[in-house]
Design a protein around this motif. Structure first.
Motif, PDB file in Angstrom:
ATOM      1  N   GLU A 619      -2.211   3.104  -4.492  1.00  0.00           N
ATOM      2  CA  GLU A 619      -3.260   3.883  -3.838  1.00  0.00           C
ATOM      3  C   GLU A 619      -4.315   4.228  -4.884  1.00  0.00           C
ATOM      4  O   GLU A 619      -3.999   4.412  -6.061  1.00  0.00           O
ATOM      5  N   ARG A 743     -10.946   6.231  -0.241  1.00  0.00           N
ATOM      6  CA  ARG A 743      -9.527   5.995  -0.532  1.00  0.00           C
ATOM      7  C   ARG A 743      -9.174   4.547  -0.202  1.00  0.00           C
ATOM      8  O   ARG A 743      -9.614   4.005   0.815  1.00  0.00           O
ATOM      9  N   ARG A 745      -5.881   1.426  -0.468  1.00  0.00           N
ATOM     10  CA  ARG A 745      -4.434   1.195  -0.584  1.00  0.00           C
ATOM     11  C   ARG A 745      -4.150  -0.294  -0.488  1.00  0.00           C
ATOM     12  O   ARG A 745      -4.812  -1.020   0.264  1.00  0.00           O
TER      13      ARG A 745
END
Length: 902
Positions: A619, A743, A745
């Motif tokens: 992440e 973000r 991932r």
């Protein structure tokens, strides 16, 4: 005693017998590193009245009245010493742990002479770089470029470069919290025994001793020192302190004291009574019906294949029919052979170590040298029944790893001590501990059967593998499976067979090592295929071209793989062409004069998955501050793999800024998102893809926010390094709503494959067995190369390490299981004089699965080096060596055997 340190007068009295290294570090000069404490590596080098000395063997009292200069005293960020500046401009380091000592030694040289450089720097070792970048630095070669905001694919320098060359970049042990206690370990002198009693009374009575730990204090929870995303990949056959010892060097007891000297003295005062048990050291004998059993007390929950047979794990399978394949082969075109590989030490210059304490909230904090901080945190929680909120694990810059720091070797003991005492505790391996307690590379025995038809097409390929796991099974299942994977699946063949077993012995445990089993299998398979090509009279490059996989083929090892491995790109054909063309051009390096020298060329192929199987997660998060600087949070650790630089490049490119505007917080379980760890070469592909996604999302958010603020169409707003331009209007970052966070991932799947082809030209002295490498070439398929200079360094470092384990490096073990090779001076780590400059060529490919088309390229360059050298030696002399390392004695014996047969 009076002395001057970096221009500052000191009046201190060192302890009796104290060396200058520990004295300086106690004064806060953490730029003076500990690599060996035996005068072998040079990491601790300082200047005394201008002359370079190894401070670890220089008595502190001898510095009385003298001027002592460390790397930090040579220059600082505002005024670098010329040598320091050259190391920055040449990117003359990777992990950087040796660099402060290297720079200090180089600064003492009156002149730098390229023809004498190997002699001038013979006392300074580097495990990472392969030395070319270091010689570039000393010659004034500039290898790094300036950042311009489009940095992906360019040779940008490492963000930490200035701190590394001045010695001010923090590594694991470069701090000392108040009230620090020290832990020392008593280890077993016998290979297999039950502990009858431990008398700790004399140790406890010593002034300064705070705690003595034995198996009575150990949690009963079993675990593995190996760390993987899925903890069940490794057998639970270990406890922190056991009442049964299974190898010489295993922990027996631990002492925590106010000084390391007192802790070590207390260990010597402990009296242990052992009931010795039968031991087995040969993996072949370990499989016999009457062999001593190491883990017969373990149940099914330990996930050991057969404790009653010393069997850690096994793999059996194949496609087609080997006998039919042999029958279809050209007469005489069948090769059968047995190859052996040796124990090899990682020899990262920073030894294992960690410091633990409780913070103000009572949380257990571990500052450690690990490649896998999140996995260490999770296993500590498992061991001690804690939640993840109750444990923080973080790293600073790490001084090398090569898989050796994908183990939990120190953190569990420190955690146990801190939880008992509530005070800061430190445990640091000595260099001898690295040889006698830390796991080594797995020794393999590999039997290969290979056959081909008259056109040079493989008709049969089979391996029978025996892996010496040592006393504990950490990493052995994975190393065995992985070793038998891409080494077999890189070739098309209708008839394949794999039989492999990993077995317990009372030897030092084996563990993760660069290549993760592939280096051992590839040595055997590529040697056998070269013999096959020679028997058929086919050029070895052409033989590979006829048999390697191409897009559209299945990946087949013990079975047809139906997992997530795929061709995100393909550059093996280019790699074969590039390496062969380089050999044909030559490099004008002649063979030594004399009729005893014979020359020959050799090559080998390697393939590796760009991500480990069975899950590898990352992440990342990117945010922007009002000052226009970005903060990237990513969990991957930096240990010379260069991921910090690449992540900064990826983020800067996606955000249309420069790398200096990217601040990175990394490898801290309390400050970053989850990351499985820096192993399997996954830092660029997995964490890099997560970084790219996070940066792209933040860019979209910034442009959308500017669009909403100005009313301009979304497509009219473009992010720049100064703000967001919307239809001719510049919106300052400070005017945008905060916080904005992108973000990203990556789930570790699907996985691509990368390729390496190594080629060499050697000269062999047939009278002595000496080998000289005249030309070294490696062609690599790394997709779009994110940082050419840095990636070239990874290849060169892998080649240097491959040369070491091919020609020099071997851990010798006595008949009682004790490791005899327990110092660097008795272990031939390649020096500058041993490593030729390797020509590095990159295939031109774009991988659809990696960030900006990149693939991994950290561990794979190591894998084809040994077989390429073996093939070249065989073609030069007609004698093949089947055991690593190929020392002059082994080559001479092979030559003698070959002469006897003729």
């Amino acid at each position: 005693m009076r002395m001057t340190v970096n221009g500052t007068a000191r009046e201190d009295d060192p302890r009796p017998g104290q060396c200058l290294r520990t004295y300086l570090r106690e004064l806060g000069h953490f730029e003076v590193k500990k690599g060996c404490d035996a005068g072998d590596c040079g990491a601790c080098s300082v200047l005394v009245d201008g002359a370079a000395v190894h401070s670890c063997v220089y008595p502190a009292f001898r510095a009385a009245g003298r001027d002592v200069t460390t790397a930090a005293g040579l220059g600082d960020a505002d005024d670098l010493h010329p040598v320091q500046r050259r190391f920055v401009e040449a990117a003359g380091f990777q992990c950087g742990f040796c660099t402060a000592g290297m720079v200090t030694t180089a600064a003492s040289l009156p002149t730098v002479e390229s023809e004498h450089l190997s002699q001038q720097l013979k006392n300074n070792l580097c495990r990472c770089t392969g030395y070319r970048a270091i010689t570039d630095a000393l010659s004034g070669t500039v290898n790094v470029e300036k950042s311009d905001g489009q940095d992906a694919g360019r040779s940008i320098g490492a963000p930490a470069a200035v701190r590394v060359v001045t010695g001010t970049e923090q590594y694991t042990m470069d701090f000392a919290p108040p009230g620090l206690l020290h832990l020392a370990v008593l280890t077993s002198p016998v290979a297999h025994a039950r502990i009858v009693s431990i008398d700790t009374s004399a140790a406890v009575a010593l002034p300064g001793v705070r705690l003595v730990l034995t198996h009575a204090d150990s949690p009963e929870v079993r675990f593995s020192t190996a760390r993987h995303q899925n903890r069940e990949d490794d057998p639970d056959d270990t406890v922190i302190l056991d009442d049964v010892v299974r190898f010489v060097g295993q922990r027996v007891a631990a002492v925590v004291a106010e000084s390391l000297a007192v802790a070590e003295k207390a260990c010597r005062a402990i009296v242990v009574t052992y009931d010795e048990l039968p031991a087995v050291f040969d993996p072949e004998q370990a499989t016999a019906d009457d062999a001593p059993l190491l883990h017969a007390d373990k149940g099914a929950d330990a996930r050991i294949a057969d404790p009653a047979g010393n069997l850690v794990a096994e793999l059996h399978g194949g496609v087609g029919d080997i006998e039919q394949g042999l029958a279809a082969a050209q007469e005489g075109a069948v090769v059968r052979g047995r190859w052996h590989t040796a124990r090899v030490q990682h020899a990262h210059l920073e030894t294992h170590g960690c410091t633990g304490w409780r913070d103000d909230t009572g949380r257990l904090v571990i500052r450690t040298s690990t490649q896998v901080p999140f996995l260490v945190r999770d296993e500590l929680c498992h061991l001690f029944g804690l939640s993840t909120d109750e444990v923080q694990v973080f790293t600073k810059r790490i001084g090398g790893g090569f898989g050796g720091k994908q183990e939990m070797l120190v953190e569990d003991l420190v955690a146990l001590a801190v939880l008992r005492l509530g005070e800061p505790v430190r445990y640091e391996f000595s260099r001898s501990d690295e040889f006698t307690t830390a796991p080594c590379r797995h020794p393999f025995r590999v039997d290969v059967t290979a056959a081909a038809d008259a056109s040079g097409v493989l008709t049969a390929l089979a391996v029978d593998v025996l892996v010496d796991a040592g006393a504990y099974g950490n990493h052995s299942p994975g190393v065995m499976f992985h070793g038998c994977g891409e080494s077999m699946s890189v070739y098309r063949c209708a008839n394949k067979r794999v039989d492999a077993r990993a077995v317990y012995t009372n030897n030092l445990p084996s563990g993760a090592f660069r290549g993760y089993g592939l280096g051992q299998l590839i040595f055997a398979i590529e040697s056998a295929l070269d013999q096959l090509a020679e028997q058929l009279g086919i050029d070895p490059f052409d033989f590979r071209r006829r048999n390697v996989v191409v897009p559209g083929d299945d990946f087949v090892d013990a079975h047809v793989l139906d997992d997530d491995l795929t061709f995100g790109s393909y550059g093996l054909d280019q790699c074969l062409d590039l390496a062969q063309a380089a050999l044909r051009r030559g490099n004008d390096v002649p063979a030594p004069p004399g009729p005893q020298w014979r020359t020959g060329e050799g090559m080998a192929v390697a393939m590796i998955a760009t991500i480990p199987p069975r899950g590898h997660l990352a992440e990342a998060a990117v945010s922007i501050d009002a000052d226009g600087l970005y903060t990237l949070r990513v969990g991957t650790a930096e240990f010379g793999n260069g991921t910090t630089t690449v992540h900064a490049q990826i983020a800067a490119t996606a955000l249309n800024t420069v790398v200096d505007n990217i601040r990175i917080t990394q490898s801290d379980t309390a400050a970053t998102g989850y990351d499985t760890g820096a192993f399997g070469s996954a830092g660029t592909v997995v964490a890099g893809q997560a970084t790219l996604e996070a940066a792209q999302k933040l860019r979209s958010q910034l442009e959308a926010a500017a669009s909403e603020l100005t009313g301009a169409p979304r497509g009219a707003c473009q992010l720049t390094r100064n703000g967001v331009h919307c239809a001719g209007q510049l919106i300052d970052f400070a005017d945008l709503p905060v916080p904005l966070i992108g973000r990203g991932r990556h789930g570790g799947t699907p996985r691509s494959v990368a390729f390496n082809v190594h080629a060499v030209r050697v000269a062999v002295d047939v009278e002595s067995g000496e080998v000289r490498i005249l030309q070294s070439v490696q062609a690599a398929d790394a997709g779009v190369v994110m940082n050419p200079q840095q990636c070239r360094g990874q290849v060169e470092g892998g080649v240097a390490q491959g040369i070491g384990s091919a020609l020099y490096e071997e851990m010798h073990v006595g008949p009682d299981g004790a490791v005899w090779t327990n110092t660097l001076r008795n272990y031939h780590l390649p020096q500058l004089a041993d490593v030729p400059v390797t020509e590095v060529y990159f295939a031109d490919t774009y991988d659809t699965l990696g960030p900006f088309g990149a693939k991994s390229m950290s561990e794979s360059p190591y894998n084809p080096v040994a077989p390429a050298l073996a093939n070249a030696i065989a073609r030069a002399t007609g004698a093949r060596v089947y055991r690593l390392p190929m020392t002059p004695a082994r080559i001479w014996r092979a030559l003698s055997s070959s002469r006897d047969k003729t």
